[in-house]
Enzyme design. Structure first.
Site, PDB file in Angstrom:
ATOM      1  N   GLN A  61       0.172  10.483  17.926  1.00  0.00           N
ATOM      2  CA  GLN A  61      -1.005  10.112  17.635  1.00  0.00           C
ATOM      3  C   GLN A  61      -1.561   8.996  18.317  1.00  0.00           C
ATOM      4  OE1 GLN A  61       0.526   9.901  13.568  1.00  0.00           O
ATOM      5  NE2 GLN A  61      -0.963   8.225  13.395  1.00  0.00           N
ATOM      6  N   LYS A  93      -4.475  -4.025   3.208  1.00  0.00           N
ATOM      7  CA  LYS A  93      -3.116  -3.829   3.502  1.00  0.00           C
ATOM      8  C   LYS A  93      -2.991  -3.144   4.683  1.00  0.00           C
ATOM      9  CE  LYS A  93      -0.876  -6.246  -0.140  1.00  0.00           C
ATOM     10  NZ  LYS A  93      -0.094  -7.211  -0.149  1.00  0.00           N
ATOM     11  N   GLY A 114       0.809  -1.137  -0.023  1.00  0.00           N
ATOM     12  CA  GLY A 114       0.140   0.236   0.046  1.00  0.00           C
ATOM     13  C   GLY A 114       0.898   1.228  -0.015  1.00  0.00           C
ATOM     14  N   HIS A 115       1.845   1.284   0.772  1.00  0.00           N
ATOM     15  CA  HIS A 115       2.868   2.321   0.997  1.00  0.00           C
ATOM     16  C   HIS A 115       3.444   2.409  -0.221  1.00  0.00           C
ATOM     17  CE1 HIS A 115       2.829   1.275   5.392  1.00  0.00           C
ATOM     18  NE2 HIS A 115       2.373   2.518   5.509  1.00  0.00           N
TER      19      HIS A 115
HETATM   20  O1  PAF Z   1      -1.086   7.169   8.051  1.00  0.00           O
HETATM   21  C1  PAF Z   1      -0.205   7.178   8.799  1.00  0.00           C
HETATM   22  O2  PAF Z   1       0.790   6.475   8.663  1.00  0.00           O
HETATM   23  C2  PAF Z   1       0.042   8.395   9.712  1.00  0.00           C
HETATM   24  O3  PAF Z   1      -1.086   8.635  10.356  1.00  0.00           O
HETATM   25  C3  PAF Z   1       0.838   9.724   9.097  1.00  0.00           C
HETATM   26  C4  PAF Z   1       0.045  10.394   8.244  1.00  0.00           C
HETATM   27  C5  PAF Z   1       2.172   9.128   8.665  1.00  0.00           C
HETATM   28  C6  PAF Z   1       1.146  10.495  10.492  1.00  0.00           C
HETATM   29  O4  PAF Z   1       1.891   9.899  11.335  1.00  0.00           O
END
Ligand code: PAF
Length: 281
Positions: free
Chosen positions: A61, A184, A36-37
């Site tokens: 977060q 994923k 996905g990344h």
């Molecule tokens: O989607 C993510 O992996 C995270 O929330 C992000 C956008 C990298 C911020 O830490």
């Protein structure tokens, strides 16, 4: 491809690229990269002269009882994937490089961040907005790439960029799925064999909901009931939410019309997974 943990090194590199008249794309990630990344990085490489991938497990977060300490990390594998995908620079800071001990400034958003995941993760989007704003300030990209799997995150970031006049194009990229439909996610690695099988209830519910809307059903309750039924039939699954909202404002809908986001969070054992689809009606 280079890797650095230092804000100043990123700034210096981007400044050089800017002097050469090059465009810059940013792919913000928390590492443990998967296909996905990779699809985000590949798209960023196609649309920009240079691409920065940030690889940072952002502590602010995560809620107090969430999986910050267990969150999977593998920087060597991440480097290989970024290299294959054609990225130019990985920014992989330590938490101390991002957050001074007396750090005290946050980006807080109302409404868009309060529904769906915001209900069970009340400080999550404050952490996401703050780190993404910092990454935007550090890199100063022309475009930033996010996956639609985190559909509420995308709506939140688009709203932040609009509200705070950030001159950055936000590019949303489609969900990448395993062969059996599971979206994923780095968190899929938490699932044992039995849970991994059970986790397909999320995508099965997504596909049923999508079909119902395609076939003309517009009553949100009818669609959501059918989706919840599938998930409730799986003994290892426990619903956090299954909801239908406006895809931009994240306000609940009673009738499916406009840009409709149908989103869910479901616990499979202890692992909380999310999935969704967007329909333009
Ligand atoms: O989607 C993510 O992996 C995270 O929330 C992000 C956008 C990298 C911020 O830490």
């Amino acid at each position: 491809m280079e890797i650095t943990g230092m804000v100043d090194v990123v700034r210096k590199q981007v400044k050089e690229w800017r002097h050469q008249g090059l465009t810059v794309g940013l792919v913000p990630t928390m590492g443990y990269l998967h296909e996905g990344h990779k699809s985000l990085i590949v798209r960023a490489v196609a649309e920009n002269d240079r691409v920065v991938v940030s690889d940072f497990v952002n502590p602010i977060q995560f809620g107090v009882n969430e999986d910050l300490d267990d969150y999977p990390r593998d920087i060597e594998a991440d480097k290989r994937l970024c290299e294959e995908a054609g990225a130019d620079l990985i920014f992989h800071p330590e938490p101390g490089e991002m957050y001074a001990p007396d750090f005290s400034t946050y980006v807080e958003m109302q409404r868009v961040s309060e529904g769906l995941c915001g209900k069970t993760r009340p400080t999550h989007f404050r952490g996401v907005c703050t780190v993404v704003c910092k990454l935007f300030n550090i890199v100063g990209p022309d475009r930033a790439y996010f996956g639609q799997k985190d559909a509420q995150q995308m709506a939140v970031i688009r709203r932040m960029v609009r509200d705070l006049n950030m001159d950055i194009e936000i590019v949303g990229c489609p969900i990448i799925r395993e062969e059996d439909g599971l979206a994923k996610s780095s968190r899929n690695t938490y699932l044992n064999e039995e849970e991994r099988k059970a986790a397909t209830v999320l995508s099965r519910a997504v596909f049923i909901g999508e079909d119902m809307l395609k076939n003309g059903e517009r009553d949100t309750d009818t669609v959501l009931r059918a989706m919840r039924k599938i998930i409730e039939e799986e003994p290892l699954a426990k619903i956090d939410y299954v909801e239908m909202v406006d895809a931009d404002s994240i306000e609940p809908l009673t009738k499916a019309e406009g840009r409709v986001l149908t989103a869910m969070a479901v616990y499979i054992g202890k692992t909380r997974l999310i999935d969704n689809f967007i329909a333009e009606l």
